[in-house]
Design a protein around this motif. Structure first.
Motif, short mmCIF file in Angstrom:
data_model
loop_
_atom_site.label_atom_id
_atom_site.label_comp_id
_atom_site.label_asym_id
_atom_site.label_seq_id
_atom_site.Cartn_x
_atom_site.Cartn_y
_atom_site.Cartn_z
N GLU A 91 19.70 40.02 -6.30
CA GLU A 91 20.84 39.41 -5.38
C GLU A 91 20.70 39.29 -4.02
N SER A 100 26.42 31.82 -5.50
CA SER A 100 26.25 32.48 -4.25
C SER A 100 25.37 31.68 -3.42
N GLN A 153 25.47 33.97 0.76
CA GLN A 153 26.94 33.89 0.74
C GLN A 153 27.85 34.40 1.55
N ASP A 154 27.24 35.63 2.11
CA ASP A 154 27.79 36.40 3.12
C ASP A 154 28.16 35.28 4.23
N ARG A 185 31.75 42.40 -3.26
CA ARG A 185 30.98 41.58 -4.18
C ARG A 185 29.45 42.21 -3.96
N ALA A 186 29.26 43.14 -2.83
CA ALA A 186 27.72 43.68 -2.69
C ALA A 186 27.68 44.81 -3.45
N MET A 228 32.91 40.92 1.25
CA MET A 228 31.48 41.11 1.33
C MET A 228 31.47 42.68 0.71
N LEU A 231 23.17 37.13 -1.99
CA LEU A 231 24.51 37.74 -1.35
C LEU A 231 24.47 37.44 0.34
#
Length: 376
Positions: free
Chosen positions: A302, A56, A309-310, A343-344, A340, A306
């Protein structure tokens, strides 16, 4: 021949997620307007250490072309972790294995900013209102009265996003836990006991529904979080050193030293989170990323990963589907939001569960058991 106008892409917020998105787009020649309410990159503290994950945060940095600069800026040994109970007994003592290197958030943000052309970020721009227009465009009015119109508006403006109300009525809810944050400096010389109990990386001392969390930073500094379950987070503002020490009466002296020897005033921070699996109905011309979409407690490690990565994935999808046409942008944003949320949601669920574990009556033992259950 008529040349089509370039789309106006506006990113609100110059945090890690927004900057990752902009960095990828500008690396491929796409101009972006970034609006940031802070007056400059040093307007306020950016937070402490971050461990970046291969799939990520590190992947986002590779997409921006910053992997080498990142590797040169990590804190050696910073990935080590210890878990202690209130008596100071060590339940977990793990060395740095190099999988998730640690870097100060401020340093990471500086790397992302330095990769952008001068003037990309417009500092001191507070969004006052946002109104939808026809065709998925949005009118953005700044506090000074200036008006911009976007073809794609990206809300990367954190937990209290001004863009999120265009898509969702959800607001972050108080988790029941509030931090008081301080630092100890020149710790090897001035605070050797505190330095020894923390070790080379991250330390959790947990029990009785509260905790002391500390992390090594560059320059022989410890960032310290005194964490309490409070019905009203405003109670923390009234607890100076003596009040906090009273809350940790009976804890090991070397742990209480993290409070007693503080070199800075304590800054309260209430922990908030959006609902796990937060989602919304797709609306043209606007999307969210990072904490604006899925703010969670820090107890899964995270959030920043995240967000980056987003941002990088949104940029990749826009480039893949076609950024110049409204249909391509919509396909890209629809794919971004679906991925998104998927994975979130598990990360948010894990962070909420870990918060409850850490601030239960026997947090150190319970956290140790969770860690054992995750070992291969």
């Amino acid at each position: 021949m008529t040349v089509a106008a370039r789309p106006v892409i506006v990113v609100v917020g110059a945090g890690l997620g927004g900057l990752a998105c902009v960095g990828v787009l500008q690396r491929h020649g796409v101009e972006v307007v970034v609006l940031e309410r802070d007056e400059g990159p040093r307007a306020r503290p950016q937070g402490g250490m971050l461990d970046l994950h291969e799939e990520s945060g590190q992947a986002a940095l590779r997409a921006v072309g910053l992997e080498d600069a990142f590797r040169a800026s990590v804190l050696p040994g910073g990935e080590a972790m210890r878990v202690l109970d209130p008596r100071g007994r060590v339940l977990v003592d793990e060395d740095d294995d190099g999988d998730r290197p640690e870097i100060p958030r401020e340093t990471l943000r500086d790397l992302l900013l330095a990769a952008l052309p001068a003037g990309t970020v417009r500092w001191g721009c507070t969004v006052r209102t946002v109104h939808p227009l026809a065709g998925g465009r949005h009118e953005i009015t700044l506090a000074g009265g200036e008006v911009l119109v976007s073809d794609l508006l990206v809300g990367a403006d954190g937990a209290w996003s001004r863009v999120r109300p265009l898509l969702s009525d959800a607001l972050p809810a108080y988790s029941g836990v509030t931090f008081a944050i301080t630092r100890l400096r020149d710790v090897e010389v001035r605070h050797p006991g505190a330095a020894a109990v923390v070790g080379g990386g991250l330390m959790f001392a947990l029990g009785e529904g509260q905790g002391l969390i500390a992390h090594r930073e560059p320059g022989a500094t410890l960032e310290v979080y005194a964490a309490l379950r409070l019905a009203d987070p405003g109670e923390m503002a009234g607890l100076v050193v003596d009040g906090l020490l009273g809350r940790f009466a009976g804890w090991a002296p070397e742990l209480r030293a993290l409070i007693a020897e503080a070199d800075e005033r304590f800054v309260p921070r209430a922990i908030h989170a959006l609902p796990v699996g937060h989602t919304w109905e797709r609306r043209p011309g606007v999307t969210l990323l990072g904490d604006a979409a899925h703010v969670m407690s820090p107890f899964a490690g995270e959030g920043a990963n995240l967000a980056m990565q987003d941002g990088a994935e949104l940029a990749r999808l826009l480039l893949e589907h076609g950024i110049t046409g409204a249909e391509g942008r919509e396909r890209a944003v629809t794919a971004h939001e679906a991925a998104m949320v998927a994975r979130a949601a598990p990360a948010a669920a894990e962070s909420a569960a870990n918060l409850d574990v850490a601030f239960g009556p026997d947090g150190a033992r319970a956290l140790h058991e969770v860690m054992l259950a995750h070992q291969p």
